[in-house]
Write a protein that holds these residues in place. Sequence first.
Motif, PDB file in Angstrom:
ATOM      1  N   GLU A  26       1.107  -1.421  -0.169  1.00  0.00           N
ATOM      2  CA  GLU A  26      -0.244  -0.240  -0.441  1.00  0.00           C
ATOM      3  C   GLU A  26       1.148   1.376   0.115  1.00  0.00           C
ATOM      4  OE1 GLU A  26      -4.297   2.329   1.931  1.00  0.00           O
ATOM      5  OE2 GLU A  26      -2.948  -0.074   2.727  1.00  0.00           O
ATOM      6  N   ASP A  64       0.466   1.342  -5.961  1.00  0.00           N
ATOM      7  CA  ASP A  64      -0.503   0.430  -4.547  1.00  0.00           C
ATOM      8  C   ASP A  64       0.398  -0.935  -5.343  1.00  0.00           C
ATOM      9  OD1 ASP A  64      -1.152   1.764  -2.898  1.00  0.00           O
ATOM     10  OD2 ASP A  64      -3.221   2.164  -3.740  1.00  0.00           O
ATOM     11  N   THR A  93     -10.250  -1.204  -5.592  1.00  0.00           N
ATOM     12  CA  THR A  93     -10.838   0.425  -5.551  1.00  0.00           C
ATOM     13  C   THR A  93     -10.881   0.856  -6.699  1.00  0.00           C
ATOM     14  OG1 THR A  93      -8.182   0.445  -4.101  1.00  0.00           O
ATOM     15  CG2 THR A  93      -8.666   2.533  -5.464  1.00  0.00           C
TER      16      THR A  93
END
Length: 572
Positions: free
Chosen positions: A242, A293, A342
């Motif tokens: 992340e 990410d 996401t």
Amino acid sequence: MKTKFFHLLCLLFVFTIIAACSKEEGTPASITIAEQSQNQILGSGINSRITIDFTSTHDWKASTDASWAVITPTSGKAGTASIGILAKEENRTGEVRTGLLTLSCEKATVQVTFTQAAMDVLNIGQTVYDISADEQDISIKFATNIQNGKVTLKAEDNYSWITPQENTLTRTIQEGEIILKIQANERRSARNAKLKVQVVNTNDKNQILMESATININQKEAPVGTSSDLTTQDKKVLLIQEHTEGNGIPLIFLGDGFIDTEIASGFYRQVMEKGMENFFTEEPIKSLRNYFDVWMVSAVSLNNGFGNQYSTKFKCWLEGGGSTLIKGDEDKVMEYAMAVPTLKENPSLLNEATCIVILNTEDYAGTCYFGFNDGINTLNLAIGYCPMIYGMEDDMFRRVLCHECIGHGFAKLLDEYSYQAQGRIPDSEITSTKKMQNMGWAANVDFTNNRNEVLWNRFLSDNRYQGPDNYGETLSIYEGACTYWNGAYRPTMESMMRSNTHGFNAPSREAIYKRIMRTAYGSIWEYDYETFVEFDQAHLPTPTETRTRATREEISRPFTPPVFTNKTISVK
């Protein structure tokens, strides 16, 4: 009167013959060997020679029982004579060997023993082992006559799938064996190990007394597997890194040709994480890793082999035959990429995504696809296909992944290699490349050799970029790029975008840096040359020790150029 004289001559001739025969028959037959000819030793090598001198009272003959020696001559007249004994082969028996020379005349016989010295030898019972993919032990049998040595095993590489058994490498012996435990080959590619048996000085292991011929261990590939469960493990999403800076740049790893058991065992994840680590090995992306990410999406294939007779999730097809081209199903790749939460929540992020599809094979190949559009605009989206070339730990896997997925895929750099047969770059190619450059792409090639006009002119006039870099590369203008020999130019002689070596050159690093910052901060970010140079000078690429099975020719072998698809991708 003439008749009487003729009869008298005949009687005289007969008398002479009778007298001569009486004299030879009256001499006892004997052969006497010269003293200096006794106890002679032939050298250990081929064509070594000794001479036996002797005297015979009668005509003589000679023979030998040594199949490894030749004598000449094999007969002669009475008197003083010599016989040469020639070794027609090396003495690799490990011991001194003996032959017998027999001389005879009339009833007299004399035998002379001769020897050949032993050559230092290290004999190997077998030099080629063709074995199955199963786990097994193999025995390397050897024999040596070196008394002050210790037997060891030397490998050309670190073969993690071969383990010498304990107490097999330190025995000072005449005959013995080295037992090797061979792990099962679970890959769909055959593998080879090259080993040698050595005898080293007992008191100094660095002193090699003798070395065997190369021993080749050829292990077959594992049979192609088939999934029994295509759904349970499929399309699972895992965030494996992340971002801690910026807005997060999407990087998605997927695999093709992995069956359910390989995913359940953790092998799939191991490969994806290795791919991620490879992606962050080159500057400047190495030092800007915190902007990314990284997701892993599992994809269960029916088979873990490639070819018309097998079925894989993304239908990857390798052209083979010397080509490095890979094709795949981009729509299916996008379907699985959009499983990332996401991206589902914010489909516009797909514009910035780089998808890396790792193939479950060790084939030497790799291709990147970009130039996708959403029906209106061209996207930064790219899909790179890269096998685990020569194995997950081989550096060629890393290099090709960096070339295809960072260089072409993420930064939209073009190839810096060239073929003489391609000749001069056509005007149409220059026009299409300049269109990409207007988008900020293809920043590492140009079509002028004018130092004041070339795209990287600012670096050429900057003292901080003068002279050889850490790889010995000097920034300048070199003809040959975009696969063409003339009319296209590159910044350095070698680079990651030419021969997958020497890291990314300064113009390429600048392009990567710009792409990261623009994606991470959006329109509020503005490029400043001095800020980049300050960062770049603090994070210059440096050589590191690497290992690869690739040959010298393969290390610098160019790959298939990137494919500008101009394909519309539908987001579901």
